[in-house]
Design a protein around this motif. Structure first.
Motif, short mmCIF file in Angstrom:
data_model
loop_
_atom_site.label_atom_id
_atom_site.label_comp_id
_atom_site.label_asym_id
_atom_site.label_seq_id
_atom_site.Cartn_x
_atom_site.Cartn_y
_atom_site.Cartn_z
N ALA A 172 -4.21 68.35 48.56
CA ALA A 172 -5.23 68.72 49.31
C ALA A 172 -5.17 69.93 49.95
N LEU A 173 -3.69 70.32 50.28
CA LEU A 173 -3.35 71.57 51.10
C LEU A 173 -3.35 72.69 49.92
N VAL A 174 -2.87 72.48 48.51
CA VAL A 174 -2.69 73.42 47.62
C VAL A 174 -3.82 74.57 47.64
N PRO A 175 -5.15 74.16 47.52
CA PRO A 175 -6.22 75.24 47.38
C PRO A 175 -5.98 76.28 48.80
N SER A 213 2.08 74.55 42.89
CA SER A 213 2.67 73.40 42.43
C SER A 213 4.16 73.11 42.89
N GLY A 214 4.99 73.98 43.26
CA GLY A 214 6.18 74.01 43.61
C GLY A 214 6.14 73.36 45.14
N VAL A 215 5.01 73.39 45.64
CA VAL A 215 4.92 72.60 47.14
C VAL A 215 4.84 71.15 46.72
N VAL A 216 4.03 70.80 45.76
CA VAL A 216 3.93 69.25 45.53
C VAL A 216 5.28 68.72 44.80
N LEU A 217 5.89 69.62 44.06
CA LEU A 217 7.27 69.31 43.79
C LEU A 217 8.27 68.80 44.75
N THR A 240 8.03 76.15 54.58
CA THR A 240 7.00 75.48 54.01
C THR A 240 7.21 74.02 53.13
N LEU A 241 8.44 74.46 52.25
CA LEU A 241 8.90 73.66 51.22
C LEU A 241 9.59 72.47 52.10
N ALA A 265 8.98 68.52 52.21
CA ALA A 265 9.81 67.69 51.71
C ALA A 265 10.35 66.68 52.94
N LEU A 266 10.35 66.98 54.16
CA LEU A 266 10.48 66.16 55.21
C LEU A 266 9.55 65.08 55.05
#
Length: 382
Positions: free
Chosen positions: A24-27, A41-45, A94-95, A99-100
């Motif tokens: 939901a945060l991606v946009p 998409s790296g954030v989701v990864l 952010t990553l 990840a945390l």
């Protein structure tokens, strides 16, 4: 449904808010930080990668010794990571925070699935209600994130820690009820492990995960492009994707009562092909109908896969839960950067098109599965 299962289900909803919150945060990351598709998409990864490794490890630990205290601790950890992800400008930071949050979610699921099996006395219906809570948490995520971030931007993400605090409190009565009543092994049922069937089932879960993660990462942007709408149009599509899972979970339990779990898995994989194709290729408002249908089809087998995995590995319930809910599900996150890269070089619709074929790959995998015998009771541990 018992009071303890109800509390666990609500707690599960609070935790899975943070799985849904990442997509939901991606946009908003794209809009405020000018991330490209692959970068976003790296954030989701990041949320998926550590979770994919950590969740089976937590499962192994819970097979060796019950650790119910993980439930409130991991819930808070999941919320804190998402809350801090909007406060930093650095992509690397952010990553780290995302990840945390993923580690917190990873720590929660194997132990909570074990506890749900114990307090539900091994009943499939109890696991269905427990899984339903997670689906509702997914559904609530885009609503909460959109409401908070739209009001004041990413700097308001600390407000998103509130569900974690509520979820941690909801766990406590269940933990108090378990104190001194279960053995340190977690009440594992006796039986013979069917590793081959478990591995086949895990492969089917991977196929489902690739489709669901790919859709959840990009459906908001895709819906805006296909309908010509704004942020609300994308948020509504993501809401349907998560909310349809609640319907699918309930329907899956009913279908399994009429036939059996393996049969439901087989036919749901074929129905998903049609539904996802509609999501990718149908334009205009009709897209939303296919989003809801795809979500239901993807979630019909969800709780059934968890109980099947536990029945295939009756001596390693925590490991089965960790792999089914964690490793195989998180592997789907690995496909998101690939989809994003293809979208950057072509179009998002072209990148999403292969997702319509992935469910068909699980058909030959689940076709050879057989319904396992009833597991030994866990009533003594409840």
């Amino acid at each position: 449904m018992s009071r303890k299962i109800l509390l666990l289900s609500l707690s599960h909803a609070c935790v899975d808010v943070y799985q849904g919150a990442v997509a939901a945060l991606v946009p908003f990351f794209i809009a405020e930080r000018a991330y490209g598709y692959a970068t976003a998409s790296g954030v989701v990864l990041a949320a998926s990668l550590l979770s994919s490794v950590a969740q089976p490890l937590f499962g192994v630990l819970t097979d060796r010794r019950a650790m119910p205290w993980l439930l409130p601790v991991s819930t808070v950890l999941g919320g804190v990571g998402i809350a801090l992800s909007g406060l930093v400008d650095s992509y690397a930071a952010t990553l780290v925070f995302v990840a945390l949050s993923g580690i917190g979610v990873a720590a929660y699921h194997p132990e909570s699935a074990r506890v749900a099996r114990v307090v539900g006395r091994g009943r499939h219906a109890a696991m269905g209600w427990f899984s339903l809570g997670g689906n509702l948490g997914f559904a609530a995520a885009p609503v909460l994130v959109t409401a908070v971030v739209t009001a004041g931007g990413l700097t308001l993400t600390p407000l998103l820690v509130l569900p974690a605090l509520v979820g941690a409190v909801l766990c406590l009565p269940v933990l108090r009820a378990l104190e001194g009543r279960e053995p340190s092994t977690g009440g594992r049922p006796r039986g013979c492990d069917d590793v081959a069937s478990f591995l086949r089932l895990s492969a089917a879960v991977v196929c489902r995960s690739v489709v669901f993660t790919g859709l959840s990462t990009f459906i908001a942007v895709h819906a805006r492009q296909r309908t010509g709408g704004g942020v609300a149009a994308g948020g509504f599509a993501l809401l349907l994707l998560y909310l349809g899972g609640a319907v699918g979970t309930v329907v899956g339990g009913r279908l399994a009562d009429r036939w059996d779990r393996v049969t439901v898995l087989r036919w749901s994989s074929l129905a998903t092909v049609v539904a996802v194709a509609g999501v990718v290729f149908v334009p205009g408002p009709a897209l939303y109908g296919f989003v809801a249908l795809a979500s239901a089809c993807l979630y019909v087998p969800f709780s059934l896969q968890v109980t099947l995995a536990q029945d295939y590995l009756p001596t390693c319930v925590g490991t089965a839960s960790g792999v089914t809910l964690g490793l195989t599900v998180s592997i789907g996150g690995l496909a998101s950067p690939l989809i994003g890269t293809v979208a950057d070089h072509t179009t998002l619709q072209t990148a999403l098109a292969p997702l319509a074929l992935v469910p068909a790959l699980s058909w030959p995998v689940v076709r050879g599965l057989r319904e396992p015998g009833p597991p030994a009771t866990v009533r003594h541990a409840a």
